[in-house]
Design an enzyme around this catalytic site. Structure first.
Site, mmCIF file in Angstrom:
data_model
loop_
_atom_site.group_PDB
_atom_site.id
_atom_site.type_symbol
_atom_site.label_atom_id
_atom_site.label_comp_id
_atom_site.label_asym_id
_atom_site.label_seq_id
_atom_site.Cartn_x
_atom_site.Cartn_y
_atom_site.Cartn_z
ATOM 1 N N GLY A 1 41.840 34.043 50.772
ATOM 2 C CA GLY A 1 42.527 34.295 49.500
ATOM 3 C C GLY A 1 41.553 34.751 48.450
ATOM 4 O O GLY A 1 40.337 34.701 48.644
ATOM 5 N N PRO A 2 42.095 35.216 47.311
ATOM 6 C CA PRO A 2 41.233 35.753 46.253
ATOM 7 C C PRO A 2 40.277 34.702 45.683
ATOM 8 O O PRO A 2 40.508 33.494 45.875
ATOM 9 C CB PRO A 2 42.234 36.183 45.166
ATOM 10 C CG PRO A 2 43.578 36.067 45.756
ATOM 11 C CD PRO A 2 43.513 35.206 46.952
ATOM 12 N N PRO A 3 39.233 35.142 44.993
ATOM 13 C CA PRO A 3 38.261 34.194 44.428
ATOM 14 C C PRO A 3 38.915 33.239 43.429
ATOM 15 O O PRO A 3 39.864 33.614 42.742
ATOM 16 C CB PRO A 3 37.258 35.091 43.704
ATOM 17 C CG PRO A 3 37.536 36.473 44.142
ATOM 18 C CD PRO A 3 38.911 36.536 44.688
ATOM 19 N N ASP B 1 44.765 54.217 30.966
ATOM 20 C CA ASP B 1 46.226 54.260 31.119
ATOM 21 C C ASP B 1 46.616 55.314 32.152
ATOM 22 O O ASP B 1 47.496 55.098 32.983
ATOM 23 C CB ASP B 1 46.896 54.631 29.793
ATOM 24 C CG ASP B 1 46.586 53.629 28.700
ATOM 25 O OD1 ASP B 1 46.285 52.471 29.044
ATOM 26 O OD2 ASP B 1 46.648 54.011 27.521
ATOM 27 N N HIS C 1 52.610 51.478 23.555
ATOM 28 C CA HIS C 1 52.760 50.696 24.803
ATOM 29 C C HIS C 1 53.789 49.578 24.600
ATOM 30 O O HIS C 1 54.648 49.345 25.453
ATOM 31 C CB HIS C 1 51.442 49.995 25.163
ATOM 32 C CG HIS C 1 50.376 50.891 25.689
ATOM 33 N ND1 HIS C 1 50.565 51.727 26.756
ATOM 34 C CD2 HIS C 1 49.075 51.050 25.311
ATOM 35 C CE1 HIS C 1 49.426 52.376 27.010
ATOM 36 N NE2 HIS C 1 48.520 51.981 26.138
ATOM 37 N N HIS D 1 48.610 53.566 19.069
ATOM 38 C CA HIS D 1 48.561 53.685 20.529
ATOM 39 C C HIS D 1 49.118 52.392 21.166
ATOM 40 O O HIS D 1 49.987 52.437 22.032
ATOM 41 C CB HIS D 1 47.090 53.910 20.936
ATOM 42 C CG HIS D 1 46.848 54.009 22.406
ATOM 43 N ND1 HIS D 1 46.549 55.190 23.026
ATOM 44 C CD2 HIS D 1 46.862 53.077 23.385
ATOM 45 C CE1 HIS D 1 46.386 54.983 24.322
ATOM 46 N NE2 HIS D 1 46.566 53.696 24.554
ATOM 47 N N GLU D 2 48.626 51.246 20.695
ATOM 48 C CA GLU D 2 49.070 49.968 21.273
ATOM 49 C C GLU D 2 50.546 49.725 20.979
ATOM 50 O O GLU D 2 51.276 49.210 21.825
ATOM 51 C CB GLU D 2 48.228 48.801 20.735
ATOM 52 C CG GLU D 2 46.752 48.862 21.087
ATOM 53 C CD GLU D 2 46.458 49.069 22.561
ATOM 54 O OE1 GLU D 2 47.254 48.634 23.401
ATOM 55 O OE2 GLU D 2 45.436 49.716 22.871
ATOM 56 N N GLY E 1 40.819 27.985 44.693
ATOM 57 C CA GLY E 1 40.721 26.572 45.057
ATOM 58 C C GLY E 1 40.353 26.321 46.515
ATOM 59 O O GLY E 1 40.591 25.222 47.030
ATOM 60 N N LYS E 2 39.712 27.294 47.172
ATOM 61 C CA LYS E 2 39.374 27.105 48.593
ATOM 62 C C LYS E 2 38.297 26.022 48.754
ATOM 63 O O LYS E 2 38.411 25.165 49.632
ATOM 64 C CB LYS E 2 38.899 28.433 49.210
ATOM 65 C CG LYS E 2 40.005 29.488 49.196
ATOM 66 C CD LYS E 2 39.597 30.766 49.850
ATOM 67 C CE LYS E 2 38.593 31.589 49.072
ATOM 68 N NZ LYS E 2 39.061 32.057 47.740
HETATM 69 P P1 ATP Z 1 35.501 31.511 45.648
HETATM 70 O O1 ATP Z 1 36.311 32.276 46.638
HETATM 71 O O2 ATP Z 1 35.046 32.366 44.511
HETATM 72 O O3 ATP Z 1 34.417 30.685 46.255
HETATM 73 P P2 ATP Z 1 37.319 29.277 45.531
HETATM 74 O O4 ATP Z 1 38.634 29.766 46.009
HETATM 75 O O5 ATP Z 1 36.501 28.502 46.478
HETATM 76 O O6 ATP Z 1 36.494 30.466 44.900
HETATM 77 P P3 ATP Z 1 37.064 26.991 43.867
HETATM 78 O O7 ATP Z 1 35.565 27.039 43.846
HETATM 79 O O8 ATP Z 1 37.704 25.973 44.717
HETATM 80 O O9 ATP Z 1 37.615 28.433 44.217
HETATM 81 O O10 ATP Z 1 37.625 26.835 42.374
HETATM 82 C C1 ATP Z 1 36.791 26.964 41.242
HETATM 83 C C2 ATP Z 1 37.315 26.075 40.125
HETATM 84 O O11 ATP Z 1 38.593 26.545 39.695
HETATM 85 C C3 ATP Z 1 37.549 24.648 40.570
HETATM 86 O O12 ATP Z 1 36.418 23.869 40.398
HETATM 87 C C4 ATP Z 1 38.686 24.207 39.659
HETATM 88 O O13 ATP Z 1 38.190 23.795 38.411
HETATM 89 C C5 ATP Z 1 39.477 25.468 39.429
HETATM 90 N N1 ATP Z 1 40.617 25.605 40.353
HETATM 91 C C6 ATP Z 1 40.822 26.600 41.242
HETATM 92 N N2 ATP Z 1 41.983 26.448 41.881
HETATM 93 C C7 ATP Z 1 42.538 25.315 41.412
HETATM 94 C C8 ATP Z 1 43.736 24.611 41.693
HETATM 95 N N3 ATP Z 1 44.608 25.081 42.599
HETATM 96 N N4 ATP Z 1 43.984 23.471 41.011
HETATM 97 C C9 ATP Z 1 43.117 23.010 40.090
HETATM 98 N N5 ATP Z 1 41.975 23.629 39.778
HETATM 99 C C10 ATP Z 1 41.671 24.770 40.413
#
Ligand code: ATP
Length: 511
Positions: A106-108, A407, A336, A332-333, A111-112
């Protein structure tokens, strides 16, 4: 420090012996041989003299699944998989092979890492973490050695803590486990092979039991060998949160913060469309910083509004624009914003004339509904919103400026999406099947048609420009409700006379 003293003491000791008239040559040769042997043993991992750099020890994780907002499906899937680790005796009875690897994609900032830590807590496992980039070294064999050390460290930590399982978390696994192309040999092939070997060595009867959780934003980049059954055979998607999940994440992060009564978490969740958990955490933190700077006892909705803008657009800049530029940006804004509100009622959350990041002004939109599929109508409306700024300049100044570059990029991207998805007059096509001329013609047809529609729409709202401009020049910010009120009050009837339009245009051009 101790190492430096020891290194310094050796030469002093030899000089002292020479001073006493002792022949130190054999001693020096013996020391060099001993040092070399020690280094070789250390590289083989037989003498872990220094703490392994590839692993970042996390003492004992206290993160719980309840502290992770949203992500209900991902959390449930993860818990189900982790139950295999907890009920290992039962799975052995059924002859089920142990689960070795879980892949979080999943994207950065979604919360992984938090999930991996919560998994260790849930299963009472030792936790060690490393990042893919820490294994990529110039020297052959070092990465592979680090993988071996990581597994060893996980086992040692579990034994020390009397835990019968350990979780190894590898972030950015794509860096070490990317696709191998051709016969090209890379140092990290060895590292990847070592990881595969360690994974293959995991058995049900092993103690402590090891589970590897890896995370990546680029699952398409991973080598087939890593994701085949028996290795990372469970993939759990950890996606950007929807509105309900955003509210949940905000609730978690405001627990330790003093909030004013006017704070509306629903509105904040609506305005933070497409934000990741990490960005939401940052919004709560920035809002608290604004309140602190203003010496306000409580964090108010206004602080949150600033914080959203900061996280979305970057820090406010003090770009010194001329009065003429500010007026042009405001118009401009407003262009939009008018189109946005007309094609999607209640979608404008703020029009701002405060320079932030690269932008001199911006419109913050908050979609009323989150969507995963787009119709032709929806895409066309989105293109019209993107063109609104340039069309406003055209109507009010008789020409555009360079401020519309982004834009246009956005509009062209959307036009390409329409063509690519078979939503244009070209029918169902692959972009490379169509000649450049045909593509160009179709793009221009779509854009010209939408430019015309946008022009007609904005002509009905010329008085709104005048009032919006006055407000923005004075206050810098026009919030969604104020803007809607203005729009309702000053919109021209569709049959209004040309004379009215021309007068408004002249007034505005001179403003
Ligand atoms: P990356 O892919 O960049 O490593 P990641 O997916 O591992 O990012 P985390 O490092 O788990 O993301 O999340 C960073 C911070 O964002 C966490 O310490 C927390 O504070 C907050 N955060 C992210 N997702 C959640 C969530 N689902 N609930 C609560 N806090 C969150």
């Amino acid at each position: 420090m101790g190492k430096e003293i020891l290194l310094g003491a050796f030469p002093v000791f030899f000089i002292f012996l020479m001073f006493l008239g002792i022949n130190v040559a054999p001693l020096i040769i013996a020391s060099i041989i001993l040092f070399f042997l020690g280094y070789l043993l250390f590289r083989q991992g037989a003498m872990p003299m220094v703490q392994n750099k590839a692993s970042v020890e996390v003492p004992k994780t206290t993160v719980k699944f309840e502290e992770i907002g949203g992500q209900e499906r991902a959390k449930n899937e993860l818990r189900e998989a982790l139950d295999f680790l907890i009920h290992h005796d039962d799975i052995k009875k059924y002859g089920i092979r142990p689960l070795k690897g879980l892949l979080l994609t999943g994207p950065p900032g979604t919360g992984k890492t938090l999930m991996a830590k919560a998994s260790a807590n849930y299963t009472n496992s030792a936790f060690v973490a490393a990042s893919g980039s820490q294994f990529v070294e110039m020297y052959v064999g070092v990465g592979a050695q680090r993988v071996r050390d990581l597994f060893k460290e996980a086992k040692q930590k579990a034994e020390k803590n009397h835990q019968d399982s350990a979780i190894i978390f590898i972030d950015e696994i794509d860096v070490l486990g990317g696709k191998r192309e051709g016969n090209q040999h890379r140092e990290y092939d060895q590292t990847l092979n070592q990881l595969l070997t360690e994974m293959d060595g995991i058995t049900t009867s092993e103690s402590p039991r090891i589970l590897i959780i890896a995370a990546t934003n680029r699952v398409d980049m991973l080598d087939e060998a890593l994701i085949r059954p028996g290795r990372f055979d469970r993939q759990i998607v950890v996606d950007l949160p929807d509105k309900k999940a955003r509210k949940h994440i905000l609730e978690i992060h405001i627990r330790n913060k003093p909030l004013a009564d006017d704070v509306d978490l629903d509105a904040i969740a609506r305005d933070t469309f497409n934000f990741s958990g990490a960005q939401l955490e940052s919004v709560t933190n920035e809002a608290a910083i604004y309140a602190f700077r203003e010496e306000s006892d409580k964090i108010t909705q206004r602080h949150f509004s600033y914080a959203i803008d900061k996280v979305m657009m970057g820090e406010q800049t003090d770009k010194e624009s001329t009065a003429e530029e500010r007026e042009r940006v405001a118009k401009h804004e407003l262009g939009h914003a008018i189109v946005s509100e007309e094609v999607r009622p209640r979608s404008v959350s703020q029009v701002s004339l405060r320079p932030r990041g690269q932008a001199l002004g911006y419109v913050r939109q908050s979609p009323q509904q989150e969507r995963y599929l787009y119709t032709v109508d929806y895409l066309e409306q989105q293109i019209m919103i993107a063109l609104g700024g340039a069309v406003a300049e055209e109507i009010l100044y008789g020409g555009r400026s360079t401020g519309s570059r982004n834009d246009f990029e956005q509009a062209l991207h959307l036009v390409n999406t329409m063509i690519d998805c078979g939503l244009s007059r070209l029918g169902i096509v692959k972009m490379d099947m169509v000649t450049k001329e045909d593509l160009h013609e179709e793009r221009q047809r779509i854009l010209n048609n939408l430019l015309e529609k946008t022009r007609n729409l904005l002509h009905l709202h010329l008085p709104v420009f005048q009032h919006g401009l006055d407000h923005l020049l004075k206050e810098e910010v026009l919030n969604g409700d104020e803007f809607r009120e203005m729009l309702e009050k000053y919109t021209l009837a569709p049959d209004s006379t040309k004379v009215e339009e021309i007068t408004y245009k002249e007034n505005l051009a001179g403003a």
